[in-house]
Write a protein that holds these residues in place. Structure first.
Motif, mmCIF file in Angstrom:
data_model
loop_
_atom_site.group_PDB
_atom_site.id
_atom_site.type_symbol
_atom_site.label_atom_id
_atom_site.label_comp_id
_atom_site.label_asym_id
_atom_site.label_seq_id
_atom_site.Cartn_x
_atom_site.Cartn_y
_atom_site.Cartn_z
ATOM 1 N N GLY A 27 0.840 -1.181 0.000
ATOM 2 C CA GLY A 27 0.000 0.000 0.000
ATOM 3 C C GLY A 27 0.876 1.232 0.000
ATOM 4 N N GLN A 28 0.314 2.321 -0.515
ATOM 5 C CA GLN A 28 1.070 3.562 -0.571
ATOM 6 C C GLN A 28 0.211 4.705 -0.041
ATOM 7 O OE1 GLN A 28 3.829 4.012 -3.866
ATOM 8 N NE2 GLN A 28 2.834 5.955 -4.317
ATOM 9 N N ILE A 29 0.794 5.534 0.813
ATOM 10 C CA ILE A 29 0.106 6.666 1.428
ATOM 11 C C ILE A 29 0.856 7.936 1.041
ATOM 12 C CG2 ILE A 29 -0.679 7.678 3.594
ATOM 13 C CD1 ILE A 29 -0.170 4.841 4.855
ATOM 14 N N SER A 30 0.118 8.963 0.603
ATOM 15 C CA SER A 30 0.740 10.249 0.274
ATOM 16 C C SER A 30 -0.239 11.369 0.544
ATOM 17 C CB SER A 30 1.218 10.266 -1.185
ATOM 18 O OG SER A 30 0.138 10.028 -2.058
ATOM 19 N N LEU A 31 0.247 12.583 0.453
ATOM 20 C CA LEU A 31 -0.626 13.735 0.635
ATOM 21 C C LEU A 31 -1.670 13.749 -0.477
ATOM 22 C CD1 LEU A 31 1.965 16.522 1.534
ATOM 23 C CD2 LEU A 31 0.334 15.426 3.077
ATOM 24 N N ALA A 32 -2.871 14.193 -0.148
ATOM 25 C CA ALA A 32 -3.944 14.245 -1.135
ATOM 26 C C ALA A 32 -3.789 15.427 -2.085
ATOM 27 C CB ALA A 32 -5.304 14.304 -0.437
ATOM 28 N N GLY A 33 -2.963 16.360 -1.745
ATOM 29 C CA GLY A 33 -2.696 17.534 -2.569
ATOM 30 C C GLY A 33 -1.556 18.310 -1.965
ATOM 31 N N PRO A 34 -1.165 19.383 -2.628
ATOM 32 C CA PRO A 34 -0.059 20.168 -2.070
ATOM 33 C C PRO A 34 -0.503 20.892 -0.797
ATOM 34 C CG PRO A 34 -0.966 21.243 -4.019
ATOM 35 C CD PRO A 34 -1.659 19.915 -3.887
ATOM 36 N N PRO A 35 0.398 21.034 0.141
ATOM 37 C CA PRO A 35 0.035 21.749 1.365
ATOM 38 C C PRO A 35 -0.156 23.239 1.079
ATOM 39 C CG PRO A 35 2.355 21.153 1.388
ATOM 40 C CD PRO A 35 1.762 20.537 0.157
ATOM 41 N N SER A 36 -0.970 23.878 1.874
ATOM 42 C CA SER A 36 -1.184 25.318 1.746
ATOM 43 C C SER A 36 0.089 26.054 2.153
ATOM 44 C CB SER A 36 -2.327 25.767 2.649
ATOM 45 O OG SER A 36 -3.516 25.108 2.302
ATOM 46 N N PRO A 37 0.381 27.152 1.480
ATOM 47 C CA PRO A 37 1.581 27.911 1.853
ATOM 48 C C PRO A 37 1.522 28.329 3.321
ATOM 49 C CG PRO A 37 0.668 28.741 -0.210
ATOM 50 C CD PRO A 37 -0.326 27.750 0.347
ATOM 51 N N GLY A 38 2.613 28.128 4.012
ATOM 52 C CA GLY A 38 2.708 28.513 5.412
ATOM 53 C C GLY A 38 2.120 27.506 6.389
ATOM 54 N N SER A 39 1.472 26.456 5.896
ATOM 55 C CA SER A 39 0.882 25.467 6.805
ATOM 56 C C SER A 39 1.940 24.474 7.258
ATOM 57 C CB SER A 39 -0.277 24.732 6.135
ATOM 58 O OG SER A 39 0.207 23.930 5.084
ATOM 59 N N THR A 40 1.684 23.860 8.385
ATOM 60 C CA THR A 40 2.589 22.815 8.859
ATOM 61 C C THR A 40 2.181 21.499 8.208
ATOM 62 O OG1 THR A 40 1.178 22.366 10.758
ATOM 63 C CG2 THR A 40 2.976 23.928 11.077
ATOM 64 N N LEU A 41 3.160 20.714 7.861
ATOM 65 C CA LEU A 41 2.872 19.436 7.216
ATOM 66 C C LEU A 41 2.326 18.455 8.239
ATOM 67 C CD1 LEU A 41 5.961 19.201 4.864
ATOM 68 C CD2 LEU A 41 3.611 19.778 4.258
ATOM 69 N N PRO A 42 1.360 17.647 7.817
ATOM 70 C CA PRO A 42 0.707 16.758 8.780
ATOM 71 C C PRO A 42 1.587 15.599 9.243
ATOM 72 C CG PRO A 42 -0.072 16.282 6.573
ATOM 73 C CD PRO A 42 0.829 17.494 6.471
ATOM 74 N N VAL A 43 1.394 15.248 10.497
ATOM 75 C CA VAL A 43 1.957 14.021 11.057
ATOM 76 C C VAL A 43 0.756 13.272 11.613
ATOM 77 C CG1 VAL A 43 3.440 12.993 12.808
ATOM 78 C CG2 VAL A 43 4.168 15.071 11.618
ATOM 79 N N LYS A 44 0.524 12.058 11.082
ATOM 80 C CA LYS A 44 -0.645 11.291 11.523
ATOM 81 C C LYS A 44 -0.228 9.882 11.889
ATOM 82 C CE LYS A 44 -4.317 13.552 8.918
ATOM 83 N NZ LYS A 44 -5.516 13.322 8.112
ATOM 84 N N ASP A 45 -0.793 9.398 12.981
ATOM 85 C CA ASP A 45 -0.655 7.989 13.326
ATOM 86 C C ASP A 45 -1.829 7.271 12.698
ATOM 87 O OD1 ASP A 45 1.711 8.145 14.829
ATOM 88 O OD2 ASP A 45 0.588 8.949 16.532
ATOM 89 N N LEU A 46 -1.530 6.263 11.896
ATOM 90 C CA LEU A 46 -2.546 5.571 11.110
ATOM 91 C C LEU A 46 -2.587 4.087 11.440
ATOM 92 C CD1 LEU A 46 -1.527 7.129 7.676
ATOM 93 C CD2 LEU A 46 -3.397 7.894 9.149
ATOM 94 N N ILE A 47 -3.736 3.502 11.230
ATOM 95 C CA ILE A 47 -3.889 2.049 11.301
ATOM 96 C C ILE A 47 -4.105 1.586 9.871
ATOM 97 C CG2 ILE A 47 -5.243 0.123 12.193
ATOM 98 C CD1 ILE A 47 -6.129 2.058 14.464
ATOM 99 N N THR A 48 -3.248 0.695 9.389
ATOM 100 C CA THR A 48 -3.346 0.214 8.009
ATOM 101 C C THR A 48 -3.615 -1.286 7.998
ATOM 102 O OG1 THR A 48 -0.977 -0.264 7.807
ATOM 103 C CG2 THR A 48 -1.689 1.970 7.251
ATOM 104 N N THR A 49 -4.380 -1.700 7.008
ATOM 105 C CA THR A 49 -4.611 -3.130 6.781
ATOM 106 C C THR A 49 -4.390 -3.415 5.307
ATOM 107 O OG1 THR A 49 -6.229 -3.230 8.565
ATOM 108 C CG2 THR A 49 -6.241 -5.037 6.978
#
Length: 150
Positions: A63-85
């Motif tokens: 499986g591959q996980i990536s950002l759904a789009g470019p981040p907004s200027p000046g925003s902090t990039l997300p850090v998420k804890d995920l459960i994958t199957t």
């Protein structure tokens, strides 16, 4: 020896060399690996997809996980804890397995591996990759059906 006799002898030798069996060593060929990915799915606010790398009858899913789009200027990039199957199996046949694991996504494309096996030539492998965040409910998985063509 006359020139004619010498020419006849040389010609006969060349004919014999051409008749000798070829003894070149043959090396076994390794089948090419074909990577196929399914369409992207939006899960936990991220773009996900499931892929299969098929080499002969060997199938490795990821499986591959990536950002759904470019981040907004000046925003902090997300850090998420995920459960994958990640799961897969031969359609109408054996399971290739399933694996659930926790993954920390830190804004760069992340691959989740761990499910593999063999599938008969001519069969189809069905794979699913589900991603959910601890704070959000799961949505439909990314799916893929890939033929094993050998």
């Amino acid at each position: 020896m006359s020139r004619t006799a010498l020419l006849a002898t040389a010609t006969a030798g060349l004919v014999l060399l051409g008749a000798a069996p070829a003894t070149a060593a043959q090396t076994p060929t390794t089948p090419a690996t074909i990577v196929t990915c399914g369409p992207s799915a939006l899960q936990a606010g991220l773009s996900t997809k499931v892929c299969a790398a098929v080499t002969g009858t060997n199938v490795q899913l990821y499986g591959q996980i990536s950002l759904a789009g470019p981040p907004s200027p000046g925003s902090t990039l997300p850090v998420k804890d995920l459960i994958t199957t990640l799961s897969g199996g031969v359609v109408g046949g054996a399971s290739l397995g399933a694996q659930t694991q926790t993954v920390r996504f830190q804004s760069t494309t992340t691959q989740v591996r761990g499910v593999s096996g063999t599938a008969p030539c001519g069969s189809t492998v069905h794979a699913e990759f589900a991603v959910s965040a601890f704070s959000s409910p799961p949505s439909g998985p990314a799916v893929l059906n890939v033929p094993v063509t050998c």
